[in-house]
Design a protein around this motif. Structure first.
Motif, PDB file in Angstrom:
ATOM      1  N   GLY A  64      -8.290   9.107   7.423  1.00  0.00           N
ATOM      2  CA  GLY A  64      -6.967   9.149   8.015  1.00  0.00           C
ATOM      3  C   GLY A  64      -6.036   8.094   7.447  1.00  0.00           C
ATOM      4  O   GLY A  64      -5.931   7.917   6.230  1.00  0.00           O
ATOM      5  N   ILE A  65      -5.398   7.372   8.345  1.00  0.00           N
ATOM      6  CA  ILE A  65      -4.424   6.361   7.918  1.00  0.00           C
ATOM      7  C   ILE A  65      -5.089   5.142   7.303  1.00  0.00           C
ATOM      8  O   ILE A  65      -4.409   4.317   6.667  1.00  0.00           O
ATOM      9  CB  ILE A  65      -3.562   5.912   9.112  1.00  0.00           C
ATOM     10  N   TRP A  66      -6.395   5.021   7.459  1.00  0.00           N
ATOM     11  CA  TRP A  66      -7.075   3.810   6.983  1.00  0.00           C
ATOM     12  C   TRP A  66      -7.247   3.781   5.472  1.00  0.00           C
ATOM     13  O   TRP A  66      -7.437   2.708   4.895  1.00  0.00           O
ATOM     14  CB  TRP A  66      -8.426   3.677   7.674  1.00  0.00           C
ATOM     15  N   GLY A  67      -7.176   4.922   4.812  1.00  0.00           N
ATOM     16  CA  GLY A  67      -7.268   4.923   3.358  1.00  0.00           C
ATOM     17  C   GLY A  67      -6.120   4.155   2.731  1.00  0.00           C
ATOM     18  O   GLY A  67      -6.316   3.296   1.852  1.00  0.00           O
ATOM     19  N   ASP A  68      -4.898   4.439   3.204  1.00  0.00           N
ATOM     20  CA  ASP A  68      -3.728   3.706   2.708  1.00  0.00           C
ATOM     21  C   ASP A  68      -3.776   2.240   3.133  1.00  0.00           C
ATOM     22  O   ASP A  68      -3.300   1.365   2.404  1.00  0.00           O
ATOM     23  CB  ASP A  68      -2.446   4.352   3.244  1.00  0.00           C
ATOM     24  N   TYR A  69      -4.351   1.986   4.291  1.00  0.00           N
ATOM     25  CA  TYR A  69      -4.419   0.608   4.768  1.00  0.00           C
ATOM     26  C   TYR A  69      -5.270  -0.259   3.841  1.00  0.00           C
ATOM     27  O   TYR A  69      -4.868  -1.367   3.469  1.00  0.00           O
ATOM     28  CB  TYR A  69      -4.988   0.580   6.187  1.00  0.00           C
ATOM     29  N   TRP A  70      -6.460   0.236   3.472  1.00  0.00           N
ATOM     30  CA  TRP A  70      -7.337  -0.563   2.618  1.00  0.00           C
ATOM     31  C   TRP A  70      -6.733  -0.752   1.226  1.00  0.00           C
ATOM     32  O   TRP A  70      -6.883  -1.820   0.614  1.00  0.00           O
ATOM     33  CB  TRP A  70      -8.716   0.094   2.506  1.00  0.00           C
ATOM     34  N   GLN A  71      -6.024   0.250   0.725  1.00  0.00           N
ATOM     35  CA  GLN A  71      -5.337   0.096  -0.558  1.00  0.00           C
ATOM     36  C   GLN A  71      -4.249  -0.961  -0.462  1.00  0.00           C
ATOM     37  O   GLN A  71      -4.074  -1.779  -1.375  1.00  0.00           O
ATOM     38  CB  GLN A  71      -4.750   1.436  -1.000  1.00  0.00           C
ATOM     39  N   SER A  72      -3.512  -0.941   0.640  1.00  0.00           N
ATOM     40  CA  SER A  72      -2.453  -1.931   0.819  1.00  0.00           C
ATOM     41  C   SER A  72      -3.027  -3.331   0.982  1.00  0.00           C
ATOM     42  O   SER A  72      -2.434  -4.317   0.526  1.00  0.00           O
ATOM     43  CB  SER A  72      -1.596  -1.568   2.039  1.00  0.00           C
ATOM     44  N   LEU A  73      -4.188  -3.425   1.628  1.00  0.00           N
ATOM     45  CA  LEU A  73      -4.832  -4.730   1.800  1.00  0.00           C
ATOM     46  C   LEU A  73      -5.266  -5.285   0.445  1.00  0.00           C
ATOM     47  O   LEU A  73      -5.081  -6.482   0.164  1.00  0.00           O
ATOM     48  CB  LEU A  73      -6.036  -4.579   2.726  1.00  0.00           C
ATOM     49  N   LEU A  74      -5.829  -4.429  -0.398  1.00  0.00           N
ATOM     50  CA  LEU A  74      -6.210  -4.851  -1.744  1.00  0.00           C
ATOM     51  C   LEU A  74      -4.988  -5.284  -2.540  1.00  0.00           C
ATOM     52  O   LEU A  74      -5.024  -6.291  -3.265  1.00  0.00           O
ATOM     53  CB  LEU A  74      -6.936  -3.706  -2.458  1.00  0.00           C
ATOM     54  N   LEU A  75      -3.895  -4.539  -2.400  1.00  0.00           N
ATOM     55  CA  LEU A  75      -2.656  -4.899  -3.086  1.00  0.00           C
ATOM     56  C   LEU A  75      -2.146  -6.256  -2.611  1.00  0.00           C
ATOM     57  O   LEU A  75      -1.712  -7.084  -3.419  1.00  0.00           O
ATOM     58  CB  LEU A  75      -1.598  -3.828  -2.842  1.00  0.00           C
ATOM     59  N   SER A  76      -2.196  -6.508  -1.316  1.00  0.00           N
ATOM     60  CA  SER A  76      -1.698  -7.768  -0.759  1.00  0.00           C
ATOM     61  C   SER A  76      -2.446  -8.966  -1.321  1.00  0.00           C
ATOM     62  O   SER A  76      -1.839  -9.948  -1.762  1.00  0.00           O
ATOM     63  CB  SER A  76      -1.804  -7.748   0.768  1.00  0.00           C
ATOM     64  N   TYR A  77      -3.772  -8.890  -1.327  1.00  0.00           N
ATOM     65  CA  TYR A  77      -4.561 -10.027  -1.789  1.00  0.00           C
ATOM     66  C   TYR A  77      -4.520 -10.166  -3.310  1.00  0.00           C
ATOM     67  O   TYR A  77      -4.536 -11.291  -3.830  1.00  0.00           O
ATOM     68  CB  TYR A  77      -5.998  -9.902  -1.287  1.00  0.00           C
ATOM     69  N   SER A  78      -4.445  -9.062  -4.032  1.00  0.00           N
ATOM     70  CA  SER A  78      -4.299  -9.147  -5.490  1.00  0.00           C
ATOM     71  C   SER A  78      -2.948  -9.748  -5.850  1.00  0.00           C
ATOM     72  O   SER A  78      -2.854 -10.609  -6.735  1.00  0.00           O
ATOM     73  CB  SER A  78      -4.431  -7.751  -6.104  1.00  0.00           C
ATOM     74  N   LEU A  79      -1.915  -9.298  -5.153  1.00  0.00           N
ATOM     75  CA  LEU A  79      -0.580  -9.835  -5.386  1.00  0.00           C
ATOM     76  C   LEU A  79      -0.523 -11.318  -5.051  1.00  0.00           C
ATOM     77  O   LEU A  79       0.072 -12.115  -5.796  1.00  0.00           O
ATOM     78  CB  LEU A  79       0.429  -9.060  -4.540  1.00  0.00           C
ATOM     79  N   GLY A  80      -1.159 -11.713  -3.951  1.00  0.00           N
ATOM     80  CA  GLY A  80      -1.180 -13.125  -3.583  1.00  0.00           C
ATOM     81  C   GLY A  80      -1.862 -13.986  -4.628  1.00  0.00           C
ATOM     82  O   GLY A  80      -1.398 -15.091  -4.937  1.00  0.00           O
ATOM     83  N   ALA A  81      -2.951 -13.491  -5.202  1.00  0.00           N
ATOM     84  CA  ALA A  81      -3.660 -14.241  -6.235  1.00  0.00           C
ATOM     85  C   ALA A  81      -2.812 -14.376  -7.500  1.00  0.00           C
ATOM     86  O   ALA A  81      -2.731 -15.460  -8.102  1.00  0.00           O
ATOM     87  CB  ALA A  81      -4.985 -13.556  -6.564  1.00  0.00           C
ATOM     88  N   ILE A  82      -2.164 -13.292  -7.913  1.00  0.00           N
ATOM     89  CA  ILE A  82      -1.313 -13.327  -9.109  1.00  0.00           C
ATOM     90  C   ILE A  82      -0.148 -14.293  -8.915  1.00  0.00           C
ATOM     91  O   ILE A  82       0.161 -15.109  -9.798  1.00  0.00           O
ATOM     92  CB  ILE A  82      -0.795 -11.913  -9.439  1.00  0.00           C
ATOM     93  N   VAL A  83       0.493 -14.202  -7.770  1.00  0.00           N
ATOM     94  CA  VAL A  83       1.643 -15.060  -7.486  1.00  0.00           C
ATOM     95  C   VAL A  83       1.229 -16.530  -7.427  1.00  0.00           C
ATOM     96  O   VAL A  83       1.971 -17.406  -7.877  1.00  0.00           O
ATOM     97  CB  VAL A  83       2.312 -14.621  -6.164  1.00  0.00           C
ATOM     98  N   THR A  84       0.048 -16.804  -6.907  1.00  0.00           N
ATOM     99  CA  THR A  84      -0.433 -18.189  -6.830  1.00  0.00           C
ATOM    100  C   THR A  84      -0.631 -18.773  -8.221  1.00  0.00           C
ATOM    101  O   THR A  84      -0.216 -19.911  -8.498  1.00  0.00           O
ATOM    102  CB  THR A  84      -1.749 -18.250  -6.042  1.00  0.00           C
ATOM    103  N   VAL A  85      -1.247 -18.018  -9.112  1.00  0.00           N
ATOM    104  CA  VAL A  85      -1.468 -18.501 -10.488  1.00  0.00           C
ATOM    105  C   VAL A  85      -0.144 -18.691 -11.221  1.00  0.00           C
ATOM    106  O   VAL A  85       0.094 -19.728 -11.857  1.00  0.00           O
ATOM    107  CB  VAL A  85      -2.384 -17.522 -11.249  1.00  0.00           C
ATOM    108  N   LEU A  86       0.730 -17.697 -11.133  1.00  0.00           N
ATOM    109  CA  LEU A  86       2.029 -17.803 -11.788  1.00  0.00           C
ATOM    110  C   LEU A  86       2.872 -18.925 -11.181  1.00  0.00           C
ATOM    111  O   LEU A  86       3.612 -19.607 -11.900  1.00  0.00           O
ATOM    112  CB  LEU A  86       2.776 -16.474 -11.695  1.00  0.00           C
ATOM    113  N   GLY A  87       2.760 -19.107  -9.874  1.00  0.00           N
ATOM    114  CA  GLY A  87       3.502 -20.178  -9.224  1.00  0.00           C
ATOM    115  C   GLY A  87       3.089 -21.540  -9.738  1.00  0.00           C
ATOM    116  O   GLY A  87       3.936 -22.419  -9.946  1.00  0.00           O
ATOM    117  N   PHE A  88       1.790 -21.733  -9.962  1.00  0.00           N
ATOM    118  CA  PHE A  88       1.320 -23.008 -10.513  1.00  0.00           C
ATOM    119  C   PHE A  88       1.841 -23.209 -11.937  1.00  0.00           C
ATOM    120  O   PHE A  88       2.331 -24.295 -12.273  1.00  0.00           O
ATOM    121  CB  PHE A  88      -0.207 -23.043 -10.504  1.00  0.00           C
TER     122      PHE A  88
END
Length: 241
Positions: free
Chosen positions: A30-54
């Motif tokens: 159901g709706i959880w498929g999009d949720y887990w994809q969005s969660l992966l996107l959030s944490y991947s984006l956070g990691a990329i932004v952290t490295v680039l920010g440094f």
């Protein structure tokens, strides 16, 4: 007043554990498929932004802390770095969207997300690094240079070891701020959705979700973020003194 309302989401999340919502979430149906994809996107984006920010924040932090361009210009740059903290994230996201989409209409949405989150989190990493650099005596660096050390060697052998835990603390703030960002994300993209945006859609009824599903989705996001933050804090606790 502050902590209890902020953690109140744990109550419906706990209730959802004993219903069919949890098995559905774990199976991704159901709706959880999009949720887990969005969660992966959030944490991947956070990691990329952290490295680039440094990488992008290090030169600015050194410029502010060492006042290489003069006291007044450095103070002005210090104030300028804080602008993203003053401007509402939705307004900043709209500004970035207008700029990048009009200048580079072919730009992928992922890059828009990276630029938006980088702009919002940039002050956190710069302020933490510049404050750490200011605590280091310039005499130590000068002594190393007189002994023949190159600027890069001075940074890697003196500056970085003395500031690495403060820098890591700033990186934690950048990561968690990026994961939780909602306003700028909504403003710059239409197709990609991070976990907070998905939960907002559930709350607003854009996607039908029960109160237990909303609570469980928010609870999973909070729990995972808390565990990551707690693990990183254990690494940095007491070592940055």
């Amino acid at each position: 007043i502050v902590l209890v309302p902020a953690l109140f989401v744990a109550l419906p999340a706990f209730q959802a554990v004993f219903t069919s919502a949890l098995p559905a979430a774990l199976s991704g149906s159901g709706i959880w498929g999009d949720y887990w994809q969005s969660l992966l996107l959030s944490y991947s984006l956070g990691a990329i932004v952290t490295v680039l920010g440094f990488i992008m924040g290090l030169p600015m932090a050194l410029l502010i802390a060492r006042r290489k361009i003069g006291k007044s210009p450095s103070a002005f740059m210090d104030i300028l770095v804080n602008v993203p903290l003053i401007v509402p994230s939705i307004a900043l996201g709209a500004s970035l969207s207008f700029f990048w989409k009009q200048s580079f209409p072919f730009m992928p949405e992922m890059l828009l997300l990276i630029f938006a989150h980088l702009s919002i989190t940039y002050p956190y990493i710069v302020k933490s690094m510049s404050a750490a650099f200011e605590r280091i005596s310039v005499d130590m660096e000068e002594a190393a240079r007189t002994l023949g050390a190159k600027p890069f060697s001075v940074f890697t052998t003196i500056v970085l070891p003395l500031t690495k835990y403060s820098i890591l603390s700033g990186a934690i703030m950048v990561f968690t701020r990026s994961v939780s960002e909602t306003g700028a994300t909504v403003a710059v993209v239409t197709n990609l959705k991070t976990a907070p945006v998905v939960i907002v859609d559930w709350v607003k009824g854009v996607v039908h979700a029960s109160s237990l599903e909303i609570g469980l989705g928010a609870g999973i996001l909070v729990l995972l973020s808390f565990l990551i933050l707690f693990a990183l804090r254990l690494v940095t606790r007491g070592k940055g003194r």
